[in-house]
Design a protein around this motif. Structure first.
Motif, PDB file in Angstrom:
ATOM      1  N   THR A   1      42.316  38.207  47.002  1.00  0.00           N
ATOM      2  CA  THR A   1      43.128  37.263  46.796  1.00  0.00           C
ATOM      3  C   THR A   1      43.463  36.758  45.215  1.00  0.00           C
ATOM      4  O   THR A   1      44.155  36.092  44.759  1.00  0.00           O
ATOM      5  CB  THR A   1      42.740  36.039  47.606  1.00  0.00           C
ATOM      6  N   LEU A   2      42.508  37.133  44.585  1.00  0.00           N
ATOM      7  CA  LEU A   2      42.442  36.795  43.133  1.00  0.00           C
ATOM      8  C   LEU A   2      42.917  38.133  41.976  1.00  0.00           C
ATOM      9  O   LEU A   2      42.438  39.027  42.210  1.00  0.00           O
ATOM     10  CB  LEU A   2      41.349  36.450  42.471  1.00  0.00           C
TER      11      LEU A   2
ATOM     12  N   LYS B   1      39.121  48.229  39.736  1.00  0.00           N
ATOM     13  CA  LYS B   1      38.912  46.822  39.272  1.00  0.00           C
ATOM     14  C   LYS B   1      38.219  47.046  37.816  1.00  0.00           C
ATOM     15  O   LYS B   1      37.533  48.040  37.669  1.00  0.00           O
ATOM     16  CB  LYS B   1      38.307  46.068  40.331  1.00  0.00           C
ATOM     17  N   ILE B   2      38.310  45.964  37.236  1.00  0.00           N
ATOM     18  CA  ILE B   2      37.796  46.142  35.708  1.00  0.00           C
ATOM     19  C   ILE B   2      36.679  44.775  35.570  1.00  0.00           C
ATOM     20  O   ILE B   2      36.874  43.714  36.074  1.00  0.00           O
ATOM     21  CB  ILE B   2      38.764  46.014  34.699  1.00  0.00           C
ATOM     22  N   MET B   3      35.561  45.378  34.788  1.00  0.00           N
ATOM     23  CA  MET B   3      34.789  44.056  34.544  1.00  0.00           C
ATOM     24  C   MET B   3      34.599  44.131  33.152  1.00  0.00           C
ATOM     25  O   MET B   3      34.331  45.113  32.592  1.00  0.00           O
ATOM     26  CB  MET B   3      33.334  43.956  35.336  1.00  0.00           C
TER      27      MET B   3
ATOM     28  N   LYS C   1      41.728  41.207  43.764  1.00  0.00           N
ATOM     29  CA  LYS C   1      42.998  42.037  44.283  1.00  0.00           C
ATOM     30  C   LYS C   1      42.362  43.511  43.606  1.00  0.00           C
ATOM     31  O   LYS C   1      41.857  43.582  42.870  1.00  0.00           O
ATOM     32  CB  LYS C   1      44.215  41.555  43.811  1.00  0.00           C
ATOM     33  N   PRO C   2      43.057  44.683  44.162  1.00  0.00           N
ATOM     34  CA  PRO C   2      43.151  45.958  43.395  1.00  0.00           C
ATOM     35  C   PRO C   2      43.495  45.530  41.876  1.00  0.00           C
ATOM     36  O   PRO C   2      44.791  44.861  41.903  1.00  0.00           O
ATOM     37  CB  PRO C   2      44.020  46.772  44.338  1.00  0.00           C
ATOM     38  N   HIS C   3      43.160  46.336  40.843  1.00  0.00           N
ATOM     39  CA  HIS C   3      43.283  46.170  39.618  1.00  0.00           C
ATOM     40  C   HIS C   3      43.061  44.563  39.174  1.00  0.00           C
ATOM     41  O   HIS C   3      43.404  44.338  37.953  1.00  0.00           O
ATOM     42  CB  HIS C   3      45.055  46.194  39.266  1.00  0.00           C
TER      43      HIS C   3
END
Length: 360
Positions: free
Chosen positions: A247-248, A296-298, A269-271
């Motif tokens: 959701t985010l 996803k990115i951290m 969310k994806p990405h």
């Protein structure tokens, strides 16, 4: 009694509170500041915020503290003297100094207004300056800094909003850099403390929908009714977290203690982007699979360069964004530190240095 080297290494007498060892107890301290050079600004300190990193540094929890330590890197005051080549400010102006007082000014980071990532950056306290002496922070009566690292303090910003210089820029910068500042985006903020409440305020000012993620249900009313968050999640409530899956668009994680990362990645969310701005003293476990399943990115972020910090101050002034603070006297500082260690503050302590710092 012979004077210590701290008192005579520079020509300007100074007074503050310092810790002498890893117990982190602060007490009155006589020292000295350098002469105001041609590119320097000298100013009387009026307010200084207390940052959670001050607590880490006082106790040497990051293994890089230099004692004695005069903490404080959210410093606001009034200019009392300027060098002959200073153009940015004049005597009588309100100014601020954040976590930086030096950088090489030549590397890629510096030439791109990212002085905080300069390999040779110099922190406002507990770092070795160019002349070989130790830097001392804002728990003191006066500061001397190169004008490049001095910020103009907007007239309509109260000076006790000093935590903008760390908590403010630490959350503003990643929201901007990672593209999490667009109206309509769904942004999560983990932790509702000094950093977290500023992340909420800036994200709302950017027009985002904000979800506060906390371990404590007691913070729900504060988050929604007082700070304007749109929703609230309990981080250890598996049903709530499951219900928020994907959701985010982004999350700003402000927590400086150990905590699980996997649930946060799952509600992106994806990405989506998870950005760490808290600094836990121990390594966190990073699960890779949730990153793969959704591209996803951290990432991470620390404060901001001088140009962006001035931009943040001007934005805060324009939109009336100020930290929620508890102003305390200098002789209360050790109690404030103890309370901060227990997260017993909404949401930042600020020392009234100008009125309450009394020299022996």
């Amino acid at each position: 009694m012979a004077k210590s080297s701290h008192e005579i290494e520079h020509p300007i007498k100074a007074f503050g509170w310092a810790a002498r060892d890893t117990l982190g107890v602060l007490s009155p301290f006589n020292f000295s500041r350098r002469a105001t050079g041609e590119n320097d600004v000298q100013f009387k300190v009026l307010y200084c915020g207390i940052c959670h990193s001050d607590l880490h540094m006082l106790k040497n929890e990051w293994d890089n503290s230099k004692y004695p330590i005069v903490p404080g890197h959210e410093i606001v005051g009034v200019v009392t003297k300027v060098g002959s080549k200073v153009e940015k400010v004049k005597v009588g102006d309100n100014v601020g100094v954040g976590a930086l007082v030096g950088s090489c000014r030549k590397c890629d980071s510096c030439t791109n207004d990212l002085e905080q990532y300069c390999p040779s950056h110099i922190c406002t306290y507990s770092t070795t300056y160019y002349d070989g002496t130790t830097t001392y922070g804002g728990f003191s009566d006066l500061m001397v800094a190169n004008e490049h690292f001095v910020l103009r303090w907007p007239e309509n910003l109260p000076m006790e909003a000093a935590p903008l210089l760390c908590a403010g820029i630490t959350t503003y910068s990643p929201l901007k850099y990672f593209g999490l500042d667009k109206p309509g985006l769904n942004i999560g903020v983990v932790g509702l403390g000094g950093l977290g409440h500023m992340a909420v305020k800036f994200a709302k000012a950017f027009g985002c929908n904000v979800t506060v993620i906390s371990t404590s249900i007691n913070k729900k009313d504060e988050a929604i009714k007082h700070l304007g968050a749109n929703s609230f999640l309990i981080s250890h409530d598996q049903e709530q977290i499951k219900g928020a899956t994907s959701t985010l668009d982004g999350i700003i994680d402000t927590v400086s203690a150990e905590h699980p990362i996997a649930p946060l990645l799952n509600i992106l969310k994806p990405h989506g982007k998870l950005v760490m701005v808290g600094a836990p003293p121990k390594p966190l476990e990073l699960p890779v699979f949730p990153l793969l399943m959704g591209r996803k990115i951290m990432g991470g972020s620390i404060i901001g360069g001088m140009k962006e910090t001035q931009e943040m101050l001007d934005f805060a002034a324009k939109h009336n964004i100020t930290p929620q603070v508890e102003v305390v006297s200098m002789d209360y500082v050790n109690i404030a530190m103890e309370r901060l260690s227990k997260l017993d503050v909404k949401y930042r302590f600020v020392l009234d240095v100008g009125k309450t710092l009394k020299a022996d």
